[in-house]
Design an enzyme around this catalytic site. Structure first.
Site, mmCIF file in Angstrom:
data_model
loop_
_atom_site.group_PDB
_atom_site.id
_atom_site.type_symbol
_atom_site.label_atom_id
_atom_site.label_comp_id
_atom_site.label_asym_id
_atom_site.label_seq_id
_atom_site.Cartn_x
_atom_site.Cartn_y
_atom_site.Cartn_z
ATOM 1 N N HIS A 170 0.886 -1.178 0.000
ATOM 2 C CA HIS A 170 0.000 0.000 0.000
ATOM 3 C C HIS A 170 0.914 1.215 0.000
ATOM 4 O O HIS A 170 1.498 1.567 1.020
ATOM 5 C CB HIS A 170 -0.910 -0.010 1.233
ATOM 6 C CG HIS A 170 -1.819 1.183 1.297
ATOM 7 N ND1 HIS A 170 -3.191 1.078 1.395
ATOM 8 C CD2 HIS A 170 -1.568 2.513 1.280
ATOM 9 C CE1 HIS A 170 -3.729 2.294 1.426
ATOM 10 N NE2 HIS A 170 -2.757 3.184 1.369
ATOM 11 N N HIS A 202 -17.657 -1.508 4.627
ATOM 12 C CA HIS A 202 -18.005 -0.971 5.950
ATOM 13 C C HIS A 202 -19.518 -0.809 5.943
ATOM 14 O O HIS A 202 -20.122 -0.620 4.877
ATOM 15 C CB HIS A 202 -17.353 0.392 6.179
ATOM 16 C CG HIS A 202 -15.852 0.371 6.120
ATOM 17 N ND1 HIS A 202 -15.079 -0.059 7.167
ATOM 18 C CD2 HIS A 202 -14.985 0.725 5.133
ATOM 19 C CE1 HIS A 202 -13.795 0.038 6.833
ATOM 20 N NE2 HIS A 202 -13.712 0.499 5.601
ATOM 21 N N HIS A 210 -3.421 -1.316 -5.500
ATOM 22 C CA HIS A 210 -4.324 -0.189 -5.806
ATOM 23 C C HIS A 210 -3.644 1.108 -6.231
ATOM 24 O O HIS A 210 -3.862 2.154 -5.621
ATOM 25 C CB HIS A 210 -5.319 0.053 -4.659
ATOM 26 C CG HIS A 210 -4.753 0.088 -3.255
ATOM 27 N ND1 HIS A 210 -3.645 0.806 -2.909
ATOM 28 C CD2 HIS A 210 -5.178 -0.512 -2.108
ATOM 29 C CE1 HIS A 210 -3.396 0.657 -1.617
ATOM 30 N NE2 HIS A 210 -4.312 -0.146 -1.107
ATOM 31 N N ASP A 235 -9.728 -4.375 -4.058
ATOM 32 C CA ASP A 235 -9.614 -3.749 -2.739
ATOM 33 C C ASP A 235 -11.004 -3.689 -2.086
ATOM 34 O O ASP A 235 -11.374 -2.680 -1.481
ATOM 35 C CB ASP A 235 -8.970 -2.362 -2.825
ATOM 36 C CG ASP A 235 -8.551 -1.817 -1.468
ATOM 37 O OD1 ASP A 235 -8.524 -2.597 -0.489
ATOM 38 O OD2 ASP A 235 -8.256 -0.614 -1.387
HETATM 39 N N1 NCD Z 1 -8.641 0.904 0.875
HETATM 40 C C1 NCD Z 1 -9.259 1.349 1.933
HETATM 41 O O1 NCD Z 1 -9.650 2.517 1.948
HETATM 42 N N2 NCD Z 1 -9.502 0.585 3.016
HETATM 43 C C2 NCD Z 1 -9.042 -0.746 3.244
HETATM 44 C C3 NCD Z 1 -7.593 -0.795 3.634
HETATM 45 C C4 NCD Z 1 -6.644 -0.529 2.491
HETATM 46 O O2 NCD Z 1 -6.596 -1.283 1.520
HETATM 47 O O3 NCD Z 1 -5.885 0.429 2.557
HETATM 48 C C5 NCD Z 1 -9.880 -1.382 4.376
HETATM 49 O O4 NCD Z 1 -9.504 -2.452 4.846
HETATM 50 O O5 NCD Z 1 -10.912 -0.796 4.746
HETATM 51 ZN ZN ZN Z 2 -4.439 -0.483 0.952
HETATM 52 ZN ZN ZN Z 3 -6.727 -3.056 0.809
#
Ligand code: NCD
Ligand code: ZN
Ligand code: ZN
Length: 423
Positions: free
Chosen positions: A170, A293, A221, A289
């Site tokens: 990341h 939530h 990503h 990714d």
């Molecule tokens: N990409 C995100 O914004 N969130 C990811 C974590 C991550 O991949 O950085 C998560 O686990 O919520």
């Molecule tokens: Zn990430």
């Molecule tokens: Zn991630």
């Protein structure tokens, strides 16, 4: 043996595909065997290998579970997923790996489990386990606050090189975040805060460390053309997400905090430049990714809402719709979703429709376009940033010769850890 007849492959060839149990036995014309499906000229693709999902167990099963996450995967044509380490507990010890690996055995699709790095990691026990990769290694904090400093990153990459395990990164550098944006409270403030320069600098650091150690590095990503180009220039591979391909800062007035993720949405100009790199072949992999939530969690101020959006069920449908519209070839879709991840992460049984490989297959009718609706998707989070977008969804998804998903129903077969499968 069972035969799928009259299927159109990504390259346009019309073939029969014969299965011997869970493996592809032959691909050719007029193959003998018991009729399993007449594809009638519909497209048959290798199942998507999504090397970047967050299925949230253990620790956050209100957001997702291995059951709901893998149902969402199967309904979206994904036959292998790779889970990331920012769970609770984080997957940074052998014992934490074992706990997650046990939960993952509920998955409907095949899976890999990554190991992560924190100050408290236990590399000796972790590397005894069949890790899919080391990563995502966080160069800045994201969900789970697993950001690490430069010295620990360099040590971790060194160790992974010794162990011959690839590293996924990341890549954002918090020193280059824009403190000025902190004054703002609109949804776009997140994009102003986590700058494109922060990504480019972190990718450059990651590839420099990799070159010094001989490690295989894959940048997770990448969200900017600068990030993609820096990864390539440094000999690393990279992935891009559907949200950075199909959404931009222009969508934030509609999405609000539901459009907050790391790295953040970028300008429309940068989105187009990333999409061009997908078309040209500069982008190696599309990975989602998938970071669900709950609505309640996301419905907060821009500095308090958690980062991340779901995507495992909509990635292939969005890409297939782009193919239908002539923006991408079916071969590119096949390569970035299946053939390339299989090659980069050494999965010799996966990623291609050819004799000897696993029968991980997806059948789609390219003209059957549907409107994406959060209510129709299977992730536990119950929403999508792609509400109202057009998608071409699978009719069915098969994992090692068994239907994991078929016309709205899920199969009873269970996935396997791909690092335990023998070639
Ligand atoms: N990409 C995100 O914004 N969130 C990811 C974590 C991550 O991949 O950085 C998560 O686990 O919520
Ligand atoms: Zn990430
Ligand atoms: Zn991630």
């Amino acid at each position: 043996m069972r035969v799928i007849r009259n299927a159109a492959l990504a390259d346009g060839r019309r073939v029969d595909v014969r299965l011997d149990g869970g493996r592809i036995d032959a691909v050719g014309d007029d193959l003998d065997g018991e009729l399993l499906v007449d594809a009638n000229g519909k497209r048959l693709l290798p199942g998507m290998i999504d090397v970047h999902v967050h299925f949230r167990q253990p620790g956050a099963s209100q957001k997702e579970t291995w059951t709901t996450g893998s149902q969402s995967a199967a309904a979206g044509g994904v036959t292998t997923v790779v889970d990331q380490p920012n769970t609770n507990p984080p997957t940074v010890t052998g014992a934490a790996f074992d706990e997650k690996d046990e939960l993952a055995s509920e998955s409907l699709v095949d899976y890999g489990v990554n190991g992560g790095v924190t100050e408290n990691w236990e590399p000796d026990s972790l590397f005894e386990r069949p890790l899919f990769a080391l990563g995502e290694v966080f160069l800045a904090d994201s969900t789970g606050n697993m950001g690490i400093d430069a010295a620990l990153f360099a040590a971790a990459v060194e160790r992974a090189a010794d162990e011959d395990v690839p590293v996924t990164v990341h890549a954002e550098d918090a020193d280059l975040f824009s403190e000025d944006a902190r004054e703002r409270s609109d949804a776009d403030a997140w994009s102003a805060y986590r700058t494109p320069e922060a990504e480019e600098a972190a990718v450059e650091r990651a590839v420099a460390v990799a070159e010094g150690s001989g490690a295989q590095v894959h940048i997770a990503h990448t969200s900017t053309p600068e990030g993609v180009d820096a990864a390539r220039a440094g000999g690393a591979t990279c992935e891009v997400t559907p949200h950075h391909l199909f959404l931009s800062r222009d969508d934030l007035p509609d999405l609000g905090t539901f459009g907050r993720m790391n790295p953040p949405l970028r300008s429309e100009e940068r989105r187009e430049a990333v999409f061009e790199r997908l078309q040209s072949g500069a982008v190696d992999v599309v990975a989602t990714d998938h970071a669900p939530h709950t609505r309640e969690e996301k419905d907060a101020g821009i500095w308090d809402a958690p980062s991340g959006v779901p995507g495992v069920e909509t990635a292939l449908p969005l890409l297939l719709n782009a193919a239908r519209e002539g923006e991408l070839s079916y071969e590119r879709v096949r390569d970035v979703t299946a053939a390339n991840p299989a090659r980069i992460f050494d999965l010799p049984r996966k990623g291609r429709i050819e004799a000897g490989r696993d029968a991980d297959l997806v059948l789609v009718d390219p003209e059957n376009v549907q409107e994406i609706r959060g209510d129709d998707l299977h992730s536990k989070c119950g929403w999508t940033p792609f509400e109202g977008f057009a998608g071409v969804f699978p009719e069915w998804t098969m994992v090692r010769g068994e239907f994991a998903y078929r016309e709205g129903k899920f199969g009873s077969a269970r996935g396997e850890n791909v690092r335990r499968q023998r070639s």
